[in-house]
Design a protein around this motif. Structure first.
Motif, PDB file in Angstrom:
ATOM      1  N   MET A 116       0.858  -1.187   0.000  1.00  0.00           N
ATOM      2  CA  MET A 116       0.000   0.000   0.000  1.00  0.00           C
ATOM      3  C   MET A 116       0.893   1.236   0.000  1.00  0.00           C
ATOM      4  O   MET A 116       1.711   1.405   0.898  1.00  0.00           O
ATOM      5  N   ALA A 117       0.766   2.069  -1.010  1.00  0.00           N
ATOM      6  CA  ALA A 117       1.656   3.220  -1.165  1.00  0.00           C
ATOM      7  C   ALA A 117       1.264   4.338  -0.213  1.00  0.00           C
ATOM      8  O   ALA A 117       0.122   4.764  -0.181  1.00  0.00           O
ATOM      9  N   ALA A 118       2.221   4.799   0.555  1.00  0.00           N
ATOM     10  CA  ALA A 118       2.054   5.980   1.421  1.00  0.00           C
ATOM     11  C   ALA A 118       3.347   6.155   2.190  1.00  0.00           C
ATOM     12  O   ALA A 118       3.873   5.201   2.760  1.00  0.00           O
ATOM     13  N   GLU A 119       3.866   7.362   2.203  1.00  0.00           N
ATOM     14  CA  GLU A 119       5.080   7.631   2.944  1.00  0.00           C
ATOM     15  C   GLU A 119       4.770   7.673   4.439  1.00  0.00           C
ATOM     16  O   GLU A 119       3.660   7.985   4.845  1.00  0.00           O
ATOM     17  N   TYR A 120       5.799   7.402   5.235  1.00  0.00           N
ATOM     18  CA  TYR A 120       5.606   7.439   6.674  1.00  0.00           C
ATOM     19  C   TYR A 120       5.341   8.869   7.149  1.00  0.00           C
ATOM     20  O   TYR A 120       5.950   9.830   6.668  1.00  0.00           O
ATOM     21  N   THR A 121       4.443   8.988   8.097  1.00  0.00           N
ATOM     22  CA  THR A 121       4.053  10.263   8.687  1.00  0.00           C
ATOM     23  C   THR A 121       4.137  10.123  10.195  1.00  0.00           C
ATOM     24  O   THR A 121       3.779   9.073  10.737  1.00  0.00           O
ATOM     25  N   THR A 122       4.625  11.152  10.881  1.00  0.00           N
ATOM     26  CA  THR A 122       4.695  11.068  12.341  1.00  0.00           C
ATOM     27  C   THR A 122       3.306  11.230  12.943  1.00  0.00           C
ATOM     28  O   THR A 122       2.468  11.976  12.433  1.00  0.00           O
ATOM     29  N   PHE A 123       3.077  10.523  14.035  1.00  0.00           N
ATOM     30  CA  PHE A 123       1.794  10.570  14.738  1.00  0.00           C
ATOM     31  C   PHE A 123       2.032  11.005  16.172  1.00  0.00           C
ATOM     32  O   PHE A 123       2.955  10.530  16.841  1.00  0.00           O
ATOM     33  N   GLY A 124       1.201  11.920  16.658  1.00  0.00           N
ATOM     34  CA  GLY A 124       1.280  12.360  18.044  1.00  0.00           C
ATOM     35  C   GLY A 124      -0.071  12.798  18.548  1.00  0.00           C
ATOM     36  O   GLY A 124      -1.064  12.815  17.811  1.00  0.00           O
ATOM     37  N   LEU A 125      -0.108  13.144  19.803  1.00  0.00           N
ATOM     38  CA  LEU A 125      -1.336  13.605  20.452  1.00  0.00           C
ATOM     39  C   LEU A 125      -1.025  14.851  21.258  1.00  0.00           C
ATOM     40  O   LEU A 125       0.086  15.007  21.771  1.00  0.00           O
ATOM     41  N   ALA A 126      -2.006  15.741  21.371  1.00  0.00           N
ATOM     42  CA  ALA A 126      -1.800  16.972  22.135  1.00  0.00           C
ATOM     43  C   ALA A 126      -3.131  17.437  22.710  1.00  0.00           C
ATOM     44  O   ALA A 126      -4.173  17.314  22.054  1.00  0.00           O
ATOM     45  N   PRO A 127      -3.120  17.983  23.940  1.00  0.00           N
ATOM     46  CA  PRO A 127      -4.351  18.547  24.498  1.00  0.00           C
ATOM     47  C   PRO A 127      -4.863  19.684  23.626  1.00  0.00           C
ATOM     48  O   PRO A 127      -4.080  20.472  23.088  1.00  0.00           O
ATOM     49  N   VAL A 156      -8.335  15.537  23.240  1.00  0.00           N
ATOM     50  CA  VAL A 156      -6.998  15.232  22.745  1.00  0.00           C
ATOM     51  C   VAL A 156      -7.050  15.252  21.222  1.00  0.00           C
ATOM     52  O   VAL A 156      -7.851  14.533  20.612  1.00  0.00           O
ATOM     53  N   ASP A 157      -6.208  16.079  20.618  1.00  0.00           N
ATOM     54  CA  ASP A 157      -6.191  16.172  19.162  1.00  0.00           C
ATOM     55  C   ASP A 157      -5.078  15.299  18.593  1.00  0.00           C
ATOM     56  O   ASP A 157      -4.110  14.963  19.280  1.00  0.00           O
ATOM     57  N   PHE A 158      -5.231  14.950  17.311  1.00  0.00           N
ATOM     58  CA  PHE A 158      -4.237  14.161  16.600  1.00  0.00           C
ATOM     59  C   PHE A 158      -3.231  15.107  15.945  1.00  0.00           C
ATOM     60  O   PHE A 158      -3.624  16.066  15.280  1.00  0.00           O
ATOM     61  N   VAL A 159      -1.962  14.846  16.144  1.00  0.00           N
ATOM     62  CA  VAL A 159      -0.901  15.682  15.575  1.00  0.00           C
ATOM     63  C   VAL A 159      -0.193  14.874  14.496  1.00  0.00           C
ATOM     64  O   VAL A 159       0.413  13.833  14.772  1.00  0.00           O
ATOM     65  N   ARG A 179      -4.737  -1.770   9.278  1.00  0.00           N
ATOM     66  CA  ARG A 179      -3.375  -2.181   9.579  1.00  0.00           C
ATOM     67  C   ARG A 179      -2.728  -2.710   8.307  1.00  0.00           C
ATOM     68  O   ARG A 179      -3.358  -3.460   7.545  1.00  0.00           O
ATOM     69  N   ASP A 180      -1.494  -2.310   8.043  1.00  0.00           N
ATOM     70  CA  ASP A 180      -0.728  -2.805   6.905  1.00  0.00           C
ATOM     71  C   ASP A 180       0.608  -3.295   7.445  1.00  0.00           C
ATOM     72  O   ASP A 180       1.517  -2.500   7.694  1.00  0.00           O
ATOM     73  N   GLY A 181       0.689  -4.593   7.671  1.00  0.00           N
ATOM     74  CA  GLY A 181       1.856  -5.121   8.376  1.00  0.00           C
ATOM     75  C   GLY A 181       1.816  -4.634   9.814  1.00  0.00           C
ATOM     76  O   GLY A 181       0.816  -4.771  10.512  1.00  0.00           O
ATOM     77  N   ASP A 182       2.907  -3.997  10.267  1.00  0.00           N
ATOM     78  CA  ASP A 182       2.934  -3.438  11.619  1.00  0.00           C
ATOM     79  C   ASP A 182       2.476  -1.984  11.633  1.00  0.00           C
ATOM     80  O   ASP A 182       2.326  -1.390  12.700  1.00  0.00           O
ATOM     81  N   ASP A 183       2.257  -1.418  10.451  1.00  0.00           N
ATOM     82  CA  ASP A 183       1.875  -0.009  10.352  1.00  0.00           C
ATOM     83  C   ASP A 183       0.368   0.175  10.466  1.00  0.00           C
ATOM     84  O   ASP A 183      -0.419  -0.757  10.239  1.00  0.00           O
ATOM     85  N   GLY A 237       5.248   3.642  17.457  1.00  0.00           N
ATOM     86  CA  GLY A 237       4.962   4.989  17.944  1.00  0.00           C
ATOM     87  C   GLY A 237       3.481   5.254  18.058  1.00  0.00           C
ATOM     88  O   GLY A 237       3.024   5.903  19.009  1.00  0.00           O
ATOM     89  N   TYR A 238       2.708   4.769  17.092  1.00  0.00           N
ATOM     90  CA  TYR A 238       1.255   4.941  17.094  1.00  0.00           C
ATOM     91  C   TYR A 238       0.632   4.275  18.322  1.00  0.00           C
ATOM     92  O   TYR A 238      -0.147   4.886  19.057  1.00  0.00           O
ATOM     93  N   ARG A 239       1.003   3.018  18.548  1.00  0.00           N
ATOM     94  CA  ARG A 239       0.435   2.296  19.689  1.00  0.00           C
ATOM     95  C   ARG A 239       0.860   2.923  21.012  1.00  0.00           C
ATOM     96  O   ARG A 239       0.051   3.038  21.943  1.00  0.00           O
ATOM     97  N   ALA A 240       2.116   3.354  21.111  1.00  0.00           N
ATOM     98  CA  ALA A 240       2.601   3.926  22.365  1.00  0.00           C
ATOM     99  C   ALA A 240       1.869   5.214  22.715  1.00  0.00           C
ATOM    100  O   ALA A 240       1.508   5.448  23.872  1.00  0.00           O
ATOM    101  N   ALA A 241       1.636   6.055  21.699  1.00  0.00           N
ATOM    102  CA  ALA A 241       0.962   7.331  21.951  1.00  0.00           C
ATOM    103  C   ALA A 241      -0.458   7.115  22.440  1.00  0.00           C
ATOM    104  O   ALA A 241      -0.911   7.760  23.400  1.00  0.00           O
TER     105      ALA A 241
END
Length: 343
Positions: free
Chosen positions: A1-12, A32-35, A105-109, A142-146
């Motif tokens: 599945m084509a898509a470049e990696y993007t950082t994921f975070g959360l913020a109040p 909590v918003d998605f960053v 889910r695509d593999g571990d992503d 990183g996604y699961r940890a956040a």
């Protein structure tokens, strides 16, 4: 599945409450918003008045269920593997409209794709898709940890203020207005008798005009001794909406890049505003006349593109002691109107 990696975070984040001109109350919501790539995802959706499902005022069991849904530990609530990303801040009813996306889910992503505006069980991607938003590929660890970190409890900011004035009766109206928009407010003449544990629950302290510098210093010492880092607010004028706006701004301790409004200055002829994303901005001018009566003028109400903007002011609306309040979704700024002396 084509898509470049993007950082994921959360913020109040906050959807600020307000008392409207007709007396109705706009509900205050902390969430909590998605960053995504360091920027709140909500900012990419222009001037959308919405909150994520990760709101601090939902019951803990429902909050946890929302987190587990985003982790794909439960079935999608909507057909086609779709999840609500942002919904109505007043009722959260899908009928009011919501931003949804397919999460898979695509593999571990984890991948978020096919963003759409949805008002029923099924999304119409031909008519209501958000083109240019996504797909986003997030690294699984990183996604699961956040998200898993939220299961210890939703993030809550210290949205309480201690109002201090020698004449405490004058603070009753501001305190009521603050409580109406979701900000806890307590009144006292000084902070000497307030327990340290309670002082640490405040995010700001607001001083009335009658508070002496000696009394202010004593309050600062009390907070410092309690180990409490609070923002200070000096009431610009005895105008309740103005003080509420000042306190809202003081309680926003987030970084500038996560705010819609980043700059506001004003003179008799114009207000200069800077925004980080396309959003609806409302400018209101307040002034006191010689008899200390308050006059209110709605200056501007429209959508501004990212960048700096100069908005014309009516000199009559801001003559004398005057102030301008700028509001956007989740962001507010206040400034006194500068009156350069004539040469």
């Amino acid at each position: 599945m084509a898509a470049e990696y993007t950082t994921f975070g959360l913020a109040p984040a906050t959807r600020a409450g307000a008392v409207r001109a007709d007396g109705d109350v706009q509900v205050h919501r902390d969430f909590v918003d998605f960053v995504v790539d360091g920027r709140p995802l909500l900012f990419r959706l222009s001037d959308l008045d919405a909150v994520s499902p990760l709101a601090s005022d939902v019951p803990p069991a429902i909050f946890a269920a929302q987190v587990r849904g985003l982790l794909l530990e439960t079935e999608a609530p909507l057909p086609g593997g779709r999840y609500v990303i942002y919904g109505c801040p007043e009722c959260e009813d899908l009928g009011c409209g919501a931003v949804t996306a397919v999460i898979l889910r695509d593999g571990d992503d984890f991948v978020w794709r096919d963003f759409a505006w949805q008002t029923g069980d099924h999304a119409d991607l031909e008519r209501n898709s958000y083109r240019g938003i996504g797909p986003y590929r997030f690294a699984g660890d990183g996604y699961r940890a956040a998200l898993a970190a939220l299961l210890d409890g939703p993030a809550r900011s210290r949205r309480r203020v201690l109002l201090i004035d020698a004449r405490t009766a004058l603070l009753a109206r501001p305190a009521a207005a603050l409580r109406a928009v979701g900000i806890g407010a307590d009144i006292t003449q000084d902070a000497g008798g307030v327990p340290a544990d309670e002082l640490r629950t405040y995010g700001a302290v607001a001083f009335g005009r009658a508070v002496t510098e000696e009394a202010r210093a004593a309050v600062r010492r009390a907070f410092a001794d309690a180990g409490a880092d609070v923002a200070e607010v000096d009431g610009l004028a005895p105008i309740v909406p103005l003080l509420v706006a000042q306190i809202e701004h003081a309680l926003d301790r987030g970084p500038a890049e996560r705010r819609r409004l980043t700059r506001l200055t004003a003179t008799r002829n114009a207000a200069d505003v800077e925004v980080t994303s396309a959003c609806r901005v409302r400018l209101t001018a307040y002034r006191l006349d010689r008899l200390h009566r308050t006059h209110v003028h709605e200056v501007f109400d429209g959508v501004l593109e990212p960048g700096g903007h100069r908005l014309a002011l009516d000199a009559k609306a801001v003559k004398g002691e005057a102030f301008v309040v700028a509001r956007a979704s989740g962001s507010v700024l206040v400034t006194a109107v500068a009156h350069p002396e004539r040469g």
